[in-house]
Design a protein around this motif. Structure first.
Motif, short mmCIF file in Angstrom:
data_model
loop_
_atom_site.label_atom_id
_atom_site.label_comp_id
_atom_site.label_asym_id
_atom_site.label_seq_id
_atom_site.Cartn_x
_atom_site.Cartn_y
_atom_site.Cartn_z
N LEU A 1 -8.51 4.38 5.66
CA LEU A 1 -8.10 2.99 5.85
C LEU A 1 -9.26 2.13 6.36
O LEU A 1 -9.40 0.96 5.99
CB LEU A 1 -6.91 2.92 6.82
CG LEU A 1 -5.58 3.47 6.29
CD1 LEU A 1 -4.57 3.56 7.43
CD2 LEU A 1 -5.05 2.59 5.17
N ARG B 1 0.83 -1.20 0.00
CA ARG B 1 0.00 0.00 0.00
C ARG B 1 0.87 1.25 0.00
O ARG B 1 1.96 1.26 0.59
CB ARG B 1 -0.93 0.01 1.21
CG ARG B 1 -1.94 -1.12 1.24
CD ARG B 1 -2.66 -1.18 2.59
NE ARG B 1 -1.71 -1.47 3.67
CZ ARG B 1 -2.00 -1.34 4.97
NH1 ARG B 1 -3.21 -0.91 5.33
NH2 ARG B 1 -1.10 -1.63 5.88
N SER C 1 -8.92 7.35 -2.55
CA SER C 1 -8.34 6.00 -2.44
C SER C 1 -8.66 5.25 -3.72
O SER C 1 -9.68 5.52 -4.38
CB SER C 1 -8.90 5.26 -1.22
OG SER C 1 -10.32 5.12 -1.33
#
Length: 262
Positions: free
Chosen positions: A240, A219, A259
């Motif tokens: 997250l 990530r 994201s």
């Protein structure tokens, strides 16, 4: 009727003038000189005791607060002469020697522990980033929260991210020197949430406003500059949780995060 007699008038004057005053005693010059000599001799005697007495000399040096350094290393660097008068030990000189000989020391408190000891209370620097020193056998340089590079170690400390400076030699570097970029990376590392910090393997700096993180599991996080770190930390924590399968996160503008990837 007859007036008051002379004796009566004198008695009345005494009553009106109040009680008789005692004569003021002035210290004689000889008495003053004797007192002054006594004070000087007492002071000289005290100094003589502090410097000359065998009971007020350095017999031991105690060390506390060490984590990586050993007590022996600190004692050796302090270089306190055993047997010397305790009062003559230079506190500032010991502190200066310790900082010069042992850069891992952030601060030290040197105290006289009467009647025979010197106490050294040490606070060591804590690494928040490490820099890989490929030219020195694969060793690592530790960097503290002030951006100070203070020690070279063979093994990377656990839980401390690697700082990677991927800065091109351009006008951007001339505007923001390497030391400034290192401080910005340290600033970012200090703002990371604890859970993210544990998963961060690398802090990569391309420029002042292009700092990214490499987390476990492949990530990545685009952090941007070191500004608004607290807001970015909160936004990243929320991202997250909201996108646990995502692989790329962007909090460079914390009010407009993103994201992607799965």
């Amino acid at each position: 009727m007859a007036g008051p007699t002379t004796a009566e008038r004198g008695e009345r004057q005494k009553l009106e003038s109040g009680p008789p005053r005692l004569p003021r005693l002035r210290p004689r010059p000889r008495t003053f000189i004797i007192l002054l000599c006594a004070v000087v001799l007492a002071g000289a005697g005290s100094v003589g005791v502090l410097y000359g007495s065998p009971w007020l000399r350095v017999e031991h040096v105690s060390v506390s607060g060490t984590r990586v350094l050993t007590e022996g290393q600190v004692r050796e660097a302090a270089d306190v002469s055993l047997g010397s008068p305790l009062i003559s030990v230079g506190i500032d000189e010991i502190e200066a020697r310790l900082r010069q000989e042992l850069p891992r020391i952030d601060s030290v408190d040197v105290v006289r522990s009467w009647p025979h000891g010197i106490g050294l209370k040490v606070t060591e620097r804590t690494p928040v980033l490490i820099v890989e020193n490929s030219g020195n056998g694969g060793k690592y340089v530790e960097v503290d929260a002030k951006g100070v590079r203070f020690a070279t170690v063979s093994d990377a400390p656990k839980g401390v991210p690697v700082l990677e400076l991927a800065v091109s030699r351009s006008a951007a570097l001339r505007r923001f020197p390497e030391a400034r970029l290192v401080r910005e990376a340290v600033r970012v590392a200090g703002d990371l949430p604890a859970a993210v910090a544990r998963d961060t393997g690398t802090v990569k700096v391309r420029s002042y406003d292009s700092i990214s993180l490499e987390l476990s599991g492949g990530r990545t996080v685009m952090w941007g500059s070191g500004e608004k770190g607290s807001a970015k930390a909160r936004t990243l924590t929320a991202l997250l949780k909201a996108s646990p399968r995502a692989r790329h996160f962007d909090v460079s503008v914390p009010t407009a995060p993103a994201s992607s990837g799965s």
